[in-house]
Design an enzyme around this catalytic site. Structure first.
Site, PDB file in Angstrom:
ATOM      1  N   SER A 193     -11.880   5.241 -15.102  1.00  0.00           N
ATOM      2  CA  SER A 193     -10.554   4.650 -14.846  1.00  0.00           C
ATOM      3  C   SER A 193     -10.692   3.209 -14.352  1.00  0.00           C
ATOM      4  N   LYS A 194     -11.730   2.933 -13.555  1.00  0.00           N
ATOM      5  CA  LYS A 194     -11.956   1.546 -13.121  1.00  0.00           C
ATOM      6  C   LYS A 194     -12.357   0.675 -14.313  1.00  0.00           C
ATOM      7  N   THR A 201     -16.003  -2.112  -9.457  1.00  0.00           N
ATOM      8  CA  THR A 201     -17.215  -1.450  -8.973  1.00  0.00           C
ATOM      9  C   THR A 201     -18.356  -1.562  -9.979  1.00  0.00           C
ATOM     10  N   ASP A 202     -19.594  -1.463  -9.480  1.00  0.00           N
ATOM     11  CA  ASP A 202     -20.756  -1.435 -10.387  1.00  0.00           C
ATOM     12  C   ASP A 202     -20.829  -0.123 -11.161  1.00  0.00           C
ATOM     13  N   GLU A 203     -20.045   0.879 -10.729  1.00  0.00           N
ATOM     14  CA  GLU A 203     -20.133   2.194 -11.382  1.00  0.00           C
ATOM     15  C   GLU A 203     -19.637   2.161 -12.833  1.00  0.00           C
ATOM     16  N   LEU A 249     -20.383   8.872   1.763  1.00  0.00           N
ATOM     17  CA  LEU A 249     -21.665   9.332   2.299  1.00  0.00           C
ATOM     18  C   LEU A 249     -21.928   8.934   3.760  1.00  0.00           C
ATOM     19  N   ASN A 255     -20.216  -0.047  -0.665  1.00  0.00           N
ATOM     20  CA  ASN A 255     -19.925  -0.696   0.611  1.00  0.00           C
ATOM     21  C   ASN A 255     -20.056   0.302   1.757  1.00  0.00           C
ATOM     22  N   TYR A 299     -13.516   8.632 -12.154  1.00  0.00           N
ATOM     23  CA  TYR A 299     -13.290   7.438 -11.317  1.00  0.00           C
ATOM     24  C   TYR A 299     -13.789   6.178 -12.022  1.00  0.00           C
ATOM     25  N   HIS A 310     -23.821  13.000 -12.118  1.00  0.00           N
ATOM     26  CA  HIS A 310     -24.263  12.163 -10.988  1.00  0.00           C
ATOM     27  C   HIS A 310     -25.173  11.026 -11.468  1.00  0.00           C
ATOM     28  N   ALA A 344      -6.144  -1.769  -4.499  1.00  0.00           N
ATOM     29  CA  ALA A 344      -5.592  -0.397  -4.482  1.00  0.00           C
ATOM     30  C   ALA A 344      -6.202   0.434  -5.594  1.00  0.00           C
ATOM     31  N   PRO A 366     -24.551  17.554   3.937  1.00  0.00           N
ATOM     32  CA  PRO A 366     -24.753  17.984   2.545  1.00  0.00           C
ATOM     33  C   PRO A 366     -25.312  16.877   1.652  1.00  0.00           C
ATOM     34  N   ASP A 378       0.851  -1.197   0.000  1.00  0.00           N
ATOM     35  CA  ASP A 378       0.000   0.000   0.000  1.00  0.00           C
ATOM     36  C   ASP A 378       0.882   1.241   0.000  1.00  0.00           C
ATOM     37  N   PRO A 411     -21.623  16.844 -10.708  1.00  0.00           N
ATOM     38  CA  PRO A 411     -21.700  16.739 -12.178  1.00  0.00           C
ATOM     39  C   PRO A 411     -21.667  15.272 -12.601  1.00  0.00           C
TER      40      PRO A 411
HETATM   41  P1  NAD Z   1      -9.900   3.314  -0.289  1.00  0.00           P
HETATM   42  O1  NAD Z   1      -9.779   4.617  -1.013  1.00  0.00           O
HETATM   43  O2  NAD Z   1     -10.452   3.297   1.093  1.00  0.00           O
HETATM   44  O3  NAD Z   1      -8.462   2.603  -0.210  1.00  0.00           O
HETATM   45  C1  NAD Z   1      -7.602   2.546  -1.312  1.00  0.00           C
HETATM   46  C2  NAD Z   1      -6.233   2.087  -0.832  1.00  0.00           C
HETATM   47  O4  NAD Z   1      -5.366   1.994  -1.980  1.00  0.00           O
HETATM   48  C3  NAD Z   1      -5.571   3.053   0.154  1.00  0.00           C
HETATM   49  O5  NAD Z   1      -5.060   2.329   1.253  1.00  0.00           O
HETATM   50  C4  NAD Z   1      -4.454   3.681  -0.669  1.00  0.00           C
HETATM   51  O6  NAD Z   1      -3.314   4.062   0.104  1.00  0.00           O
HETATM   52  C5  NAD Z   1      -4.110   2.582  -1.655  1.00  0.00           C
HETATM   53  N1  NAD Z   1      -3.499   3.119  -2.886  1.00  0.00           N
HETATM   54  C6  NAD Z   1      -3.972   4.142  -3.652  1.00  0.00           C
HETATM   55  N2  NAD Z   1      -3.117   4.385  -4.681  1.00  0.00           N
HETATM   56  C7  NAD Z   1      -2.116   3.474  -4.577  1.00  0.00           C
HETATM   57  C8  NAD Z   1      -0.939   3.193  -5.346  1.00  0.00           C
HETATM   58  N3  NAD Z   1      -0.636   3.918  -6.436  1.00  0.00           N
HETATM   59  N4  NAD Z   1      -0.130   2.187  -4.949  1.00  0.00           N
HETATM   60  C9  NAD Z   1      -0.434   1.446  -3.852  1.00  0.00           C
HETATM   61  N5  NAD Z   1      -1.521   1.670  -3.068  1.00  0.00           N
HETATM   62  C10 NAD Z   1      -2.341   2.669  -3.432  1.00  0.00           C
HETATM   63  O7  NAD Z   1     -10.745   2.376  -1.261  1.00  0.00           O
HETATM   64  P2  NAD Z   1     -11.831   1.269  -0.911  1.00  0.00           P
HETATM   65  O8  NAD Z   1     -13.145   1.911  -0.685  1.00  0.00           O
HETATM   66  O9  NAD Z   1     -11.259   0.362   0.130  1.00  0.00           O
HETATM   67  O10 NAD Z   1     -11.925   0.489  -2.296  1.00  0.00           O
HETATM   68  C11 NAD Z   1     -11.064  -0.604  -2.581  1.00  0.00           C
HETATM   69  C12 NAD Z   1     -11.364  -1.126  -3.976  1.00  0.00           C
HETATM   70  O11 NAD Z   1     -12.725  -1.535  -4.059  1.00  0.00           O
HETATM   71  C13 NAD Z   1     -11.167  -0.074  -5.072  1.00  0.00           C
HETATM   72  O12 NAD Z   1     -10.568  -0.696  -6.179  1.00  0.00           O
HETATM   73  C14 NAD Z   1     -12.582   0.389  -5.394  1.00  0.00           C
HETATM   74  O13 NAD Z   1     -12.691   0.803  -6.741  1.00  0.00           O
HETATM   75  C15 NAD Z   1     -13.374  -0.884  -5.142  1.00  0.00           C
HETATM   76  N6  NAD Z   1     -14.772  -0.699  -4.736  1.00  0.00           N
HETATM   77  C16 NAD Z   1     -15.091   0.135  -3.706  1.00  0.00           C
HETATM   78  C17 NAD Z   1     -16.428   0.271  -3.301  1.00  0.00           C
HETATM   79  C18 NAD Z   1     -16.808   1.152  -2.141  1.00  0.00           C
HETATM   80  O14 NAD Z   1     -18.020   1.332  -1.892  1.00  0.00           O
HETATM   81  N7  NAD Z   1     -15.880   1.686  -1.385  1.00  0.00           N
HETATM   82  C19 NAD Z   1     -17.424  -0.443  -3.977  1.00  0.00           C
HETATM   83  C20 NAD Z   1     -17.065  -1.287  -5.041  1.00  0.00           C
HETATM   84  C21 NAD Z   1     -15.728  -1.412  -5.405  1.00  0.00           C
HETATM   85  P1  TYD Z   2     -20.334   8.197  -2.283  1.00  0.00           P
HETATM   86  O1  TYD Z   2     -20.272   7.681  -0.874  1.00  0.00           O
HETATM   87  O2  TYD Z   2     -19.356   9.252  -2.703  1.00  0.00           O
HETATM   88  O3  TYD Z   2     -20.274   6.914  -3.234  1.00  0.00           O
HETATM   89  P2  TYD Z   2     -20.505   6.799  -4.844  1.00  0.00           P
HETATM   90  O4  TYD Z   2     -20.449   8.145  -5.433  1.00  0.00           O
HETATM   91  O5  TYD Z   2     -19.327   5.965  -5.232  1.00  0.00           O
HETATM   92  O6  TYD Z   2     -21.825   6.115  -4.999  1.00  0.00           O
HETATM   93  O7  TYD Z   2     -21.788   8.765  -2.537  1.00  0.00           O
HETATM   94  C1  TYD Z   2     -22.952   7.964  -2.382  1.00  0.00           C
HETATM   95  C2  TYD Z   2     -24.144   8.792  -2.815  1.00  0.00           C
HETATM   96  O8  TYD Z   2     -24.317   9.866  -1.893  1.00  0.00           O
HETATM   97  C3  TYD Z   2     -23.974   9.442  -4.180  1.00  0.00           C
HETATM   98  O9  TYD Z   2     -25.253   9.459  -4.837  1.00  0.00           O
HETATM   99  C4  TYD Z   2     -23.552  10.871  -3.858  1.00  0.00           C
HETATM  100  C5  TYD Z   2     -24.237  11.142  -2.547  1.00  0.00           C
HETATM  101  N1  TYD Z   2     -23.526  12.049  -1.612  1.00  0.00           N
HETATM  102  C6  TYD Z   2     -24.209  13.125  -1.028  1.00  0.00           C
HETATM  103  O10 TYD Z   2     -25.412  13.373  -1.309  1.00  0.00           O
HETATM  104  N2  TYD Z   2     -23.528  13.916  -0.150  1.00  0.00           N
HETATM  105  C7  TYD Z   2     -22.222  13.690   0.179  1.00  0.00           C
HETATM  106  O11 TYD Z   2     -21.638  14.470   0.975  1.00  0.00           O
HETATM  107  C8  TYD Z   2     -21.555  12.582  -0.424  1.00  0.00           C
HETATM  108  C9  TYD Z   2     -20.116  12.287  -0.094  1.00  0.00           C
HETATM  109  C10 TYD Z   2     -22.246  11.776  -1.298  1.00  0.00           C
END
Ligand code: NAD
Ligand code: TYD
Length: 355
Positions: free
Chosen positions: A162-163, A134-136, A199, A189, A159, A293, A82, A214, A33, A291
């Site tokens: 790039s995924k 991600t589903d995004e 959020l 998650n 984002y 959204h 990561a 917000p 990491d 933007p």
């Molecule tokens: P996060 O932002 O909490 O953690 C990302 C981690 O990656 C951090 O510890 C960061 O230091 C590390 N990292 C970033 N750039 C790096 C690099 N260049 N080299 C090495 N380490 C690096 O993310 P998360 O929410 O834990 O998500 C983890 C994965 O799951 C991601 O790939 C994300 O796209 C995917 N995902 C997340 C969600 C969600 O709701 N959070 C849902 C679906 C998929």
């Molecule tokens: P977020 O947690 O950023 O996840 P994602 O954009 O990957 O779904 O946001 C979840 C939802 O909540 C999204 O529709 C944007 C909205 N949101 C707010 O309304 N206010 C906030 O401050 C944030 C961070 C997100």
């Protein structure tokens, strides 16, 4: 097995390590990491001294470092978490997303190919790269319908684009070279150790501090929520039972409009703290919309469920556990509320809040 986990100090990666390092002492887990703003080594205090766990600080795009890690640990599996993961940051500063989510994934594919391919072109038995996505990548749904593994890729933000690029690269290494890969695309998650720019933790902590809550646009956007440990269990299930080269969608089957979710968080905080939830609801402000959204995400998890997985946590129990976790982990909360985080949030407010 020797399992290299990338991004294991972030939200989902640390939950994954906390679950499986302790559960599987026979496997060695190496956590690579970079420790960006989103990482926190406090997430890993439960396992940091276990003999089957090693931490390496480094960047995915640092090829000499990847070579050293492979030479030293000879991992035969990789779970690739990561990423730069926050949509709002990708809108204001997309560069890091291209760098880590695309270039970083490419470097991992190359290093796996180099180390796991044998002289006959085949890949060593038991090797595997599991790409966490991600589903995004599928873009937005209307009021009806679900994302399946066959849904068209149609990402909206830097984002998700790039995924999506990372997913395409991973799939191409399977089709072109036969690299053993699996891809999972999961819904939103929530749970312990999530950085409070997302959020749910943002709303909990702002409410506790009496700051504005917000809600973007009218709060009508819908997300499908999954408790983080259920996502981690799903990844492990796919690694054990998935078919190489395939994609599996993972969802919680719990759709909520953002505004409804924020109200539920206020109700839970009221119940936990013995206070009137209306005090927290009065903090809600509707801000300028994000933007691009996406309106709605929802997942058809039936392919995943055929592997024998299903979520254990309901949203009611999972959200209550999460609220309690943030209430009971003040040192962790203080550790993430560093100067960098405060500056970022201040900028968000200056830009978004309609005064
Ligand atoms: P996060 O932002 O909490 O953690 C990302 C981690 O990656 C951090 O510890 C960061 O230091 C590390 N990292 C970033 N750039 C790096 C690099 N260049 N080299 C090495 N380490 C690096 O993310 P998360 O929410 O834990 O998500 C983890 C994965 O799951 C991601 O790939 C994300 O796209 C995917 N995902 C997340 C969600 C969600 O709701 N959070 C849902 C679906 C998929
Ligand atoms: P977020 O947690 O950023 O996840 P994602 O954009 O990957 O779904 O946001 C979840 C939802 O909540 C999204 O529709 C944007 C909205 N949101 C707010 O309304 N206010 C906030 O401050 C944030 C961070 C997100």
């Amino acid at each position: 097995m020797r399992i290299l986990v990338t991004g294991g100090a972030g939200f989902i990666g640390s939950n994954f390590l906390n679950l499986f390092v302790a559960r599987y002492p026979e496997h060695h887990f190496i956590n690579l990491d970079k420790l960006t703003y989103a990482a926190n080594l406090l997430n890993l205090t439960e396992i940091e001294n276990l003999p089957n766990y090693t931490f390496v600080q480094g960047d995915l795009t640092d090829r000499p470092l990847l070579d050293q890690v492979f030479d030293r640990f000879q991992p035969d599996r990789m779970v690739h978490f990561a990423a730069e993961s926050h949509v709002d940051r990708s809108i204001s500063e997309p560069g890091a997303f291209i760098y880590t989510n695309i270039l970083g994934t490419f470097h991992l594919l190359e290093i796996c190919k180099k180390n796991w391919q044998e002289s006959n072109g085949k890949f060593r038995e038991g090797t595997l790269l599991h790409h966490v996505s991600t589903d995004e990548v599928y873009g937005s749904l209307g009021a009806e319908g679900l994302f399946t593994e066959d849904s068209r890729y149609d990402p909206s933000s830097p984002y998700s684009a790039s995924k999506a690029s990372g997913d395409h690269l991973v799939r191409s290494y399977f089709r072109t070279y036969g690299l053993p890969v699996l891809i999972t695309n999961c819904s939103n998650n929530y749970g312990p150790y999530q950085f409070p720019e997302k959020l749910i933790p943002l709303m909990i902590l702002h409410a506790l501090e009496g700051k504005p809550l917000p809600v973007y646009g009218k709060g009508e956007n819908v997300r499908d929520w999954l408790y983080v440990e259920d996502h981690c269990e799903a990844i492990w299930t796919v690694m054990e039972k998935g078919i190489l080269g395939e994609t599996y969608n993972i969802g919680g089957n719990y759709e909520r409009k953002n505004i409804e979710l924020v109200h539920t968080i206020c109700d839970l905080l009221g119940a936990e703290l013995n206070r009137d939830p209306q005090e927290f609801k009065d903090l809600i402000v509707f801000t300028r919309d994000r933007p691009g959204h996406d309106l709605r995400y929802a997942i058809d998890s039936s392919k995943m469920m055929k592997l024998g997985w299903q979520p254990r946590e309901t949203f009611t129990t999972g959200l209550q556990k999460t609220v309690q976790w943030y209430l009971n982990h003040r040192p962790w909360v203080e550790s993430v509320q560093s100067g960098a985080y405060q500056n970022w949030m201040k900028q968000q407010y200056d830009e978004k809040i309609i005064k």
